[in-house]
Design a protein around this motif. Structure first.
Motif, mmCIF file in Angstrom:
data_model
loop_
_atom_site.group_PDB
_atom_site.id
_atom_site.type_symbol
_atom_site.label_atom_id
_atom_site.label_comp_id
_atom_site.label_asym_id
_atom_site.label_seq_id
_atom_site.Cartn_x
_atom_site.Cartn_y
_atom_site.Cartn_z
ATOM 1 N N HIS A 145 0.864 -1.196 0.000
ATOM 2 C CA HIS A 145 0.000 0.000 0.000
ATOM 3 C C HIS A 145 0.893 1.235 0.000
ATOM 4 O O HIS A 145 1.456 1.584 1.041
ATOM 5 N N GLN B 261 0.412 4.057 2.640
ATOM 6 C CA GLN B 261 0.753 3.770 4.042
ATOM 7 C C GLN B 261 2.255 3.911 4.326
ATOM 8 O O GLN B 261 2.718 3.574 5.418
ATOM 9 N N LEU C 5 -5.477 -5.658 13.405
ATOM 10 C CA LEU C 5 -5.947 -5.144 12.121
ATOM 11 C C LEU C 5 -7.059 -4.090 12.193
ATOM 12 O O LEU C 5 -6.893 -2.971 11.691
ATOM 13 N N TRP D 57 -6.182 -0.935 14.015
ATOM 14 C CA TRP D 57 -5.065 -0.310 13.274
ATOM 15 C C TRP D 57 -5.594 0.455 12.058
ATOM 16 O O TRP D 57 -5.150 1.576 11.764
ATOM 17 N N LEU D 58 -6.584 -0.137 11.366
ATOM 18 C CA LEU D 58 -7.178 0.552 10.212
ATOM 19 C C LEU D 58 -7.832 1.859 10.654
ATOM 20 O O LEU D 58 -7.632 2.912 10.048
ATOM 21 N N ARG E 82 -11.272 -3.035 -1.178
ATOM 22 C CA ARG E 82 -10.298 -3.161 -0.078
ATOM 23 C C ARG E 82 -10.394 -4.523 0.601
ATOM 24 O O ARG E 82 -9.418 -5.249 0.694
ATOM 25 N N PHE E 83 -11.580 -4.841 1.139
ATOM 26 C CA PHE E 83 -11.901 -6.178 1.663
ATOM 27 C C PHE E 83 -13.407 -6.219 1.896
ATOM 28 O O PHE E 83 -14.067 -5.172 1.914
ATOM 29 N N HIS F 39 -8.042 -8.321 0.234
ATOM 30 C CA HIS F 39 -7.528 -9.010 1.419
ATOM 31 C C HIS F 39 -8.510 -10.111 1.802
ATOM 32 O O HIS F 39 -9.718 -9.936 1.655
ATOM 33 N N GLU G 35 -7.323 -12.674 7.122
ATOM 34 C CA GLU G 35 -6.081 -12.168 7.715
ATOM 35 C C GLU G 35 -6.124 -12.262 9.238
ATOM 36 O O GLU G 35 -5.098 -12.515 9.877
ATOM 37 N N HIS H 275 -2.701 -12.227 2.363
ATOM 38 C CA HIS H 275 -2.770 -12.903 3.661
ATOM 39 C C HIS H 275 -3.211 -14.364 3.594
ATOM 40 O O HIS H 275 -2.392 -15.251 3.778
ATOM 41 N N ASP I 15 3.436 -5.786 2.215
ATOM 42 C CA ASP I 15 2.235 -5.194 2.833
ATOM 43 C C ASP I 15 2.562 -3.950 3.658
ATOM 44 O O ASP I 15 1.970 -3.715 4.707
HETATM 45 N N1 GUN Z 1 -7.414 -5.298 5.328
HETATM 46 C C1 GUN Z 1 -8.109 -4.280 4.792
HETATM 47 N N2 GUN Z 1 -7.348 -3.204 4.565
HETATM 48 C C2 GUN Z 1 -6.102 -3.560 4.949
HETATM 49 C C3 GUN Z 1 -4.858 -2.867 4.955
HETATM 50 O O1 GUN Z 1 -4.729 -1.714 4.540
HETATM 51 N N3 GUN Z 1 -3.792 -3.573 5.437
HETATM 52 C C4 GUN Z 1 -3.906 -4.854 5.869
HETATM 53 N N4 GUN Z 1 -2.831 -5.486 6.324
HETATM 54 N N5 GUN Z 1 -5.067 -5.507 5.895
HETATM 55 C C5 GUN Z 1 -6.151 -4.876 5.430
#
Ligand code: GUN
Ligand code: ZN
Length: 442
Positions: free
Chosen positions: A87, A90, A101, A104-105, A212-213, A240, A243, A279, A330
């Motif tokens: 990314h 980031q 996760l 952290w987001l 994104r996910f 993703h 994870e 992941h 990542d």
């Molecule tokens: N899952 C959704 N967005 C992200 C991201 O930016 N980084 C990671 N590691 N997992 C995610």
């Protein structure tokens, strides 16, 4: 390797590189002679593509006059490293303390990504990011931008300035995120389509549809992602999956009718050739079977998985089911741009999972394996004739300790193992893209 009898002239070559060469012609787990090593080799190029890789003493005399010769004798030259998931927005929040996760987001990632609505800000980070890839010997990467189309323009512009083969795309995200980072199913389709027209297959740029996910996309948006893949042939898809345990539980609530997290993507027809899933720690056998039979790839992100406390990925399970596999930094969940450091932590993850990772397999994953995962092995990943000459020049004695350890190495495999355990950007002497030097340490 070519035969010495082949004639060389200015029509067939314009540049040559001397050094020790190592590359893979197959998977070392499947083939004993997968690795080719030439201690004093010569790589001969024409317009950035490989004409010959052979013994220097066989070929030096046949070089036509006036050819540019780079002498890297004493250094190890490998195909450029391939980072299958990262990314760029980031970059500046790498190494942010203390969260798993989802927290952290919220805490670090979303506020950071907000800044990429500003094109000149995005340009600054994109330029730094591409330089940092090259400083670490990485020549190709699959990159997430942000929801802002400007952020995609910035990363492709930066890559094109350096002639790099980059895969990237606009993040699609229409729920469960701050309003300032949400698009809609419709706008994400329209904006992605515009960006595809502008960048996909333009020069070396390749576009990835990038939901994104599952938690941050509505069903309509995942449908829109599937529609993009149908409407524009040859695209990539990156996302993703599986994870983190809390993430998986959340997906089960949001998509109660789906058998598994991966099945959400499968249902919306987002699994196939050129799909790259970051992941994949908690896939089950049925998921892995779907990954294998659809031709989707796993991006294994060891530094991120350890840093965010996500879990231990099993290389052996992926191997058993014959899934395409690459390694990935990542950044900024991952803690280093260096694929060498990434291989170091991949080895430790494999040990913690009761497995092992040979140095040969590790460097295969960082080069030809990564190219296969990204369906780029017809043009990248080794020094086969006709391939694009993206390569990294490595200094095995980059630190005093590495120099002492290398003096003890009893095989090329042992040298490579010490390199992946001890090396980082300091071991990258130079990086060439399409034959041209784009980074030099000295
Ligand atoms: N899952 C959704 N967005 C992200 C991201 O930016 N980084 C990671 N590691 N997992 C995610
Ligand atoms: Zn990621």
């Amino acid at each position: 390797m070519n035969s010495r009898s082949e004639a060389l002239d200015n029509d067939s070559c314009d540049r040559a590189i001397r050094g020790s060469f190592l590359h893979f012609v197959g998977d070392p787990d499947e083939q004993d002679d997968a690795c080719e090593y030439i201690e004093d080799g010569l790589l001969i190029l024409k317009q950035g593509k490989v004409t010959v890789l052979g013994e220097a003493l066989d070929w030096l005399d046949s070089l036509p006059d006036g050819i540019e010769l780079h002498d890297y004798s004493g250094k190890l030259i490998m195909p450029g490293f391939i980072d299958t998931h990262t990314h760029y927005p980031q970059t500046d929040m790498i190494a942010s303390y203390g969260a798993q996760l989802l927290e952290w987001l919220e805490k670090y990632t979303f506020p950071t990504e907000r800044q990429f609505s500003d094109r000149s800000f995005a340009d600054g980070v994109a330029d730094f990011f591409c330089d940092e890839l090259l400083r670490n010997g990485t020549t190709t990467s699959a990159v997430y931008a942000t929801i802002h189309p400007e952020s995609v323009d910035a990363i492709f512009s930066a890559a094109q300035k350096r002639d790099m083969c980059l895969i990237a795309g606009k993040v699609m995200m229409d729920r469960n995120a701050p309003e300032y980072l949400c698009d809609t199913a419709e706008s994400s389709y329209t904006q992605s389509a515009e960006l595809i027209g502008r960048w996909h297959q333009k020069g070396r740029s390749l576009y990835a549809v990038t939901p994104r996910f599952a938690p941050t996309s509505s069903e309509q948006q995942l449908e829109a992602a599937g529609q993009l893949l149908k409407d524009f042939p040859g695209l990539y898809l990156q996302s993703h999956v599986a994870e983190n345990q809390a993430e998986i539980a959340w997906v089960a609530k949001l998509y109660p009718d789906r058998r598994s997290y991966l099945d959400v993507y499968d249902f919306y027809e987002l699994l196939g050739q050129r799909s790259i899933y970051g992941h994949c720690i908690y896939l089950d056998d049925s998921d892995r079977q779907r990954m294998a039979e659809t031709g989707a790839a796993i991006a294994f992100c060891p530094t991120s998985n350890l840093f965010l406390g996500s879990g231990l990925f099993s290389i052996d399970d992926a191997k058993k089911q014959n899934i395409r596999l690459g390694v990935a930094t990542d950044v900024g969940g991952g803690t280093s741009f260096s694929l060498l450091q990434t291989l170091n932590e991949a080895y430790k993850v494999s040990r913690m999972a009761g497995q092992t990772l040979t140095s040969m397999k590790a460097f295969y994953l960082a080069t030809l394996g990564g190219a296969k995962a990204l369906y780029l092995d017809h043009q990248l990943g080794n020094f086969a004739v006709g391939k694009e000459a993206d390569f990294v020049v490595l200094d095995l004695a980059a630190t005093p300790l590495m120099k002492r350890r290398m003096a003890r190495a009893d095989s090329v495999a042992d040298q490579l193992f010490a390199l992946m355990m001890m090396g980082d950007d300091r071991a990258v002497h130079a990086t060439h893209v399409m034959g041209q030097c784009q980074y030099s340490r000295v």
